[in-house]
Design a protein around this motif. Structure first.
Motif, PDB file in Angstrom:
ATOM      1  N   THR A  84     -43.519   0.139  -1.073  1.00 13.54           N
ATOM      2  CA  THR A  84     -43.181   1.148  -0.063  1.00 13.54           C
ATOM      3  C   THR A  84     -41.683   1.459  -0.015  1.00 13.54           C
ATOM      4  N   SER A  85     -40.853   0.590  -0.593  1.00 16.87           N
ATOM      5  CA  SER A  85     -39.400   0.814  -0.580  1.00 16.87           C
ATOM      6  C   SER A  85     -38.879   1.460  -1.854  1.00 16.87           C
ATOM      7  N   LEU A  86     -39.750   1.805  -2.794  1.00 19.43           N
ATOM      8  CA  LEU A  86     -39.305   2.385  -4.069  1.00 19.43           C
ATOM      9  C   LEU A  86     -38.514   3.670  -3.876  1.00 19.43           C
ATOM     10  N   ARG A  87     -37.465   3.827  -4.657  1.00 15.23           N
ATOM     11  CA  ARG A  87     -36.696   5.067  -4.683  1.00 15.23           C
ATOM     12  C   ARG A  87     -36.256   5.348  -6.122  1.00 15.23           C
ATOM     13  N   ARG A  88     -35.825   6.538  -6.363  1.00 15.75           N
ATOM     14  CA  ARG A  88     -35.433   6.973  -7.699  1.00 15.75           C
ATOM     15  C   ARG A  88     -34.372   6.037  -8.281  1.00 15.75           C
ATOM     16  N   GLY A  89     -34.589   5.608  -9.527  1.00 14.92           N
ATOM     17  CA  GLY A  89     -33.658   4.685 -10.185  1.00 14.92           C
ATOM     18  C   GLY A  89     -34.083   3.240 -10.127  1.00 14.92           C
ATOM     19  N   ASP A  90     -35.092   2.891  -9.301  1.00 14.62           N
ATOM     20  CA  ASP A  90     -35.614   1.518  -9.313  1.00 14.62           C
ATOM     21  C   ASP A  90     -36.440   1.296 -10.581  1.00 14.62           C
ATOM     22  N   LEU A  91     -36.749   0.047 -10.863  1.00 18.86           N
ATOM     23  CA  LEU A  91     -37.564  -0.299 -12.028  1.00 18.86           C
ATOM     24  C   LEU A  91     -38.944  -0.775 -11.579  1.00 18.86           C
ATOM     25  N   VAL A  92     -39.957  -0.408 -12.364  1.00 16.50           N
ATOM     26  CA  VAL A  92     -41.330  -0.848 -12.097  1.00 16.50           C
ATOM     27  C   VAL A  92     -41.818  -1.668 -13.291  1.00 16.50           C
ATOM     28  N   PHE A  93     -42.620  -2.711 -12.976  1.00 17.82           N
ATOM     29  CA  PHE A  93     -43.035  -3.667 -14.007  1.00 17.82           C
ATOM     30  C   PHE A  93     -44.553  -3.884 -13.945  1.00 17.82           C
ATOM     31  N   TRP A  94     -45.089  -4.263 -15.086  1.00 17.82           N
ATOM     32  CA  TRP A  94     -46.498  -4.646 -15.195  1.00 17.82           C
ATOM     33  C   TRP A  94     -46.544  -6.123 -15.589  1.00 17.82           C
ATOM     34  N   SER A  95     -47.331  -6.894 -14.857  1.00 15.24           N
ATOM     35  CA  SER A  95     -47.417  -8.330 -15.115  1.00 15.24           C
ATOM     36  C   SER A  95     -48.887  -8.742 -15.189  1.00 15.24           C
ATOM     37  N   ARG A  96     -49.185  -9.612 -16.114  1.00 20.90           N
ATOM     38  CA  ARG A  96     -50.569 -10.089 -16.270  1.00 20.90           C
ATOM     39  C   ARG A  96     -50.978 -11.067 -15.167  1.00 20.90           C
ATOM     40  N   ASN A  97     -50.009 -11.775 -14.610  1.00 23.75           N
ATOM     41  CA  ASN A  97     -50.324 -12.769 -13.586  1.00 23.75           C
ATOM     42  C   ASN A  97     -49.619 -12.500 -12.244  1.00 23.75           C
ATOM     43  N   PHE A 133     -48.591   6.811 -11.446  1.00 22.26           N
ATOM     44  CA  PHE A 133     -49.310   5.600 -11.046  1.00 22.26           C
ATOM     45  C   PHE A 133     -50.820   5.773 -11.219  1.00 22.26           C
ATOM     46  N   ALA A 134     -51.272   7.025 -11.165  1.00 21.69           N
ATOM     47  CA  ALA A 134     -52.708   7.246 -11.334  1.00 21.69           C
ATOM     48  C   ALA A 134     -53.165   6.863 -12.744  1.00 21.69           C
ATOM     49  N   ARG A 135     -52.298   7.005 -13.715  1.00 20.56           N
ATOM     50  CA  ARG A 135     -52.659   6.648 -15.085  1.00 20.56           C
ATOM     51  C   ARG A 135     -52.551   5.149 -15.325  1.00 20.56           C
ATOM     52  N   TYR A 136     -51.457   4.558 -14.855  1.00 16.94           N
ATOM     53  CA  TYR A 136     -51.217   3.149 -15.160  1.00 16.94           C
ATOM     54  C   TYR A 136     -50.300   2.624 -14.057  1.00 16.94           C
ATOM     55  N   LYS A 137     -50.850   1.854 -13.127  1.00 18.23           N
ATOM     56  CA  LYS A 137     -50.109   1.458 -11.932  1.00 18.23           C
ATOM     57  C   LYS A 137     -49.428   0.112 -12.126  1.00 18.23           C
ATOM     58  N   PRO A 138     -48.115   0.028 -11.832  1.00 11.98           N
ATOM     59  CA  PRO A 138     -47.405  -1.255 -11.935  1.00 11.98           C
ATOM     60  C   PRO A 138     -47.783  -2.164 -10.761  1.00 11.98           C
ATOM     61  N   ASN A 139     -47.397  -3.428 -10.853  1.00 14.97           N
ATOM     62  CA  ASN A 139     -47.676  -4.361  -9.759  1.00 14.97           C
ATOM     63  C   ASN A 139     -46.466  -5.174  -9.308  1.00 14.97           C
ATOM     64  N   LEU A 140     -45.305  -4.933  -9.913  1.00 12.18           N
ATOM     65  CA  LEU A 140     -44.056  -5.560  -9.483  1.00 12.18           C
ATOM     66  C   LEU A 140     -42.961  -4.484  -9.434  1.00 12.18           C
ATOM     67  N   TYR A 141     -41.976  -4.691  -8.540  1.00  8.34           N
ATOM     68  CA  TYR A 141     -40.958  -3.652  -8.322  1.00  8.34           C
ATOM     69  C   TYR A 141     -39.601  -4.344  -8.125  1.00  8.34           C
ATOM     70  N   GLY A 142     -38.546  -3.737  -8.728  1.00  4.58           N
ATOM     71  CA  GLY A 142     -37.214  -4.321  -8.628  1.00  4.58           C
ATOM     72  C   GLY A 142     -36.140  -3.252  -8.504  1.00  4.58           C
TER      73      GLY A 142
END
Length: 256
Positions: A196-209, A242-251
């Protein structure tokens, strides 16, 4: 002389032919106190039947046991609970005036603006910081956007062949941010934030666990649930959602 009075008769009896006994005549006066005390009034106390003044009858009454109890029995003035006005009808000190109750309510509203001022100031500062970070990261976003359409290459770091973490590393170097080479390490180098805090320039990540150890992909967030990525072999640098491939971690990248 006194032998001419018959006890209990209530009248004086004199011997035939004798003149009235001057001492026995007043002896008939005590008949007045025999009347009930309740029948005595102020008018009766003023004068007796013989026209004798109040002082004379009063003195005689005191000697014979007190024939004037009217004064203690008649209340001088009605009390609050003895026929007087009830407390609710009268004006009393403890009832308060009409204006006594409205005064304390006014100071209660004064502390409210003081409590709101720091919160408003903190929100304003947070908004300014957010704008400054977004402006500082915009050069990195612009650099990545300029490479849309470049080919994907495993381990590629440019200038026109990229993998996901290589493109992110080079783009953020443009704004003075030094990120590690591997996507999992890049996640460890950022500040954790909720989606909910994401803004332009942040990074999104995909993690298996769901943890840093399982991170295998990274992309640059553009806003509006969109991100820029170098996805995999056979694809080009592109914008996805996100509809195509949604991340699950945010930094969030820390600016120097």
């Amino acid at each position: 002389m006194g032998a001419a009075v018959i006890a209990g008769s209530g009248t004086a009896a004199a011997a035939p032919g004798d003149p009235p006994d001057p001492v026995a005549a007043p002896a008939a006066a005590p008949a007045a106190p025999e009347a009930p005390a309740e029948a005595s009034t102020d008018a009766d106390a003023g004068a007796d039947e013989d026209g004798v003044a109040e002082e004379a009858s009063g003195a005689g009454g005191e000697e014979e046991g007190g024939a004037l109890p009217a004064k203690p029995e008649t209340p001088a003035s009605p009390g609050a609970g003895e026929g007087g006005l009830p407390e609710s009808d009268g004006t009393r000190a403890d009832s308060g005036g009409p204006g006594d109750t409205a005064v304390p309510a006014e100071p209660a509203a004064l502390p409210a603006p003081e409590a709101e001022t720091p919160a408003a100031g903190a929100d304003a500062m947070a908004a300014m910081d957010s704008a400054a970070v977004a402006k500082g990261l915009e050069a990195a976003v612009a650099y990545a956007l300029a490479h849309i359409g470049d080919a994907y290459a495993l381990g590629g770091t440019g200038p026109h062949r990229w993998d996901c973490s290589g493109l992110v590393q080079v783009a953020y170097r443009r704004v003075g941010v030094r990120l590690p080479r591997i996507a999992a390490d890049q996640y460890r180098a950022t500040a954790r934030i909720p989606r909910t805090s994401l803004r332009r320039g942040d990074l999104v990540f995909w993690s298996r666990n769901g943890r840093a150890s399982g991170v295998h992909h990274v992309a640059i967030y553009l806003g509006g649930s969109r991100y820029l990525e170098a996805a995999r072999p056979g694809t080009k640098v592109r914008i996805s959602t996100f509809a195509r491939y949604k991340p699950n971690l945010y930094g969030r990248v820390r600016l120097p």
